[in-house]
Design an enzyme around this catalytic site. Structure first.
Site, PDB file in Angstrom:
ATOM      1  N   ASP A  36       0.888  -1.162   0.000  1.00 45.67           N
ATOM      2  CA  ASP A  36       0.000   0.000   0.000  1.00 45.67           C
ATOM      3  C   ASP A  36       0.924   1.208   0.000  1.00 45.67           C
ATOM      4  O   ASP A  36       1.318   1.704   1.056  1.00 45.67           O
ATOM      5  CB  ASP A  36      -0.908  -0.027   1.223  1.00 45.67           C
ATOM      6  N   CYS A  60      -4.081   5.214  -3.079  1.00 46.54           N
ATOM      7  CA  CYS A  60      -5.374   5.904  -3.065  1.00 46.54           C
ATOM      8  C   CYS A  60      -5.339   7.064  -4.071  1.00 46.54           C
ATOM      9  O   CYS A  60      -6.110   7.996  -3.976  1.00 46.54           O
ATOM     10  CB  CYS A  60      -5.744   6.380  -1.664  1.00 46.54           C
TER      11      CYS A  60
END
Length: 79
Positions: A10, A63
Site C-alpha cells: 500500500d 489511493c
C-alpha cells in the site's frame, strides 16, 4: 531463500483519490512531490518484489487517481 507467497504494498501516494473528502490534501502536493513519490513507489516495488517466493503474488495499491502512480508505475516497474 524462501520468500513470501504474497506481498501487499500500500504505497505512499499523492492521495488524489481522497480530494473529494479531504480537499486540503491538494495543498500539500506539487509536480515535484508527485515525481518524488513515484520514485519512492518504484523503490518500494523493487523491494517488495525481491521478497517474493517464485510464483508469489504482489498486490500494489494506492489511493491515487493519477496514472503516473498506478498504471504507469506498474508498467515502468515491469519494463
Amino acid at each position: 531463500e524462501g520468500g513470501a507467497s504474497a506481498v501487499v504494498l500500500d504505497a505512499p501516494c499523492s492521495a488524489s483519490g481522497i480530494l473529494r473528502t479531504r480537499p486540503e490534501a491538494k495543498v500539500h502536493q506539487s509536480r515535484e512531490s508527485v515525481e518524488a513519490l513515484c520514485e519512492t513507489q518504484q523503490r518500494l516495488l523493487r523491494a517488495a518484489w525481491s521478497r517474493l517466493a517464485p510464483g508469489g503474488e504482489l498486490l500494489y495499491t494506492t489511493c491515487s487517481l493519477l496514472r503516473a502512480e498506478n498504471e504507469e508505475a506498474v508498467q515502468r516497474f515491469a519494463a
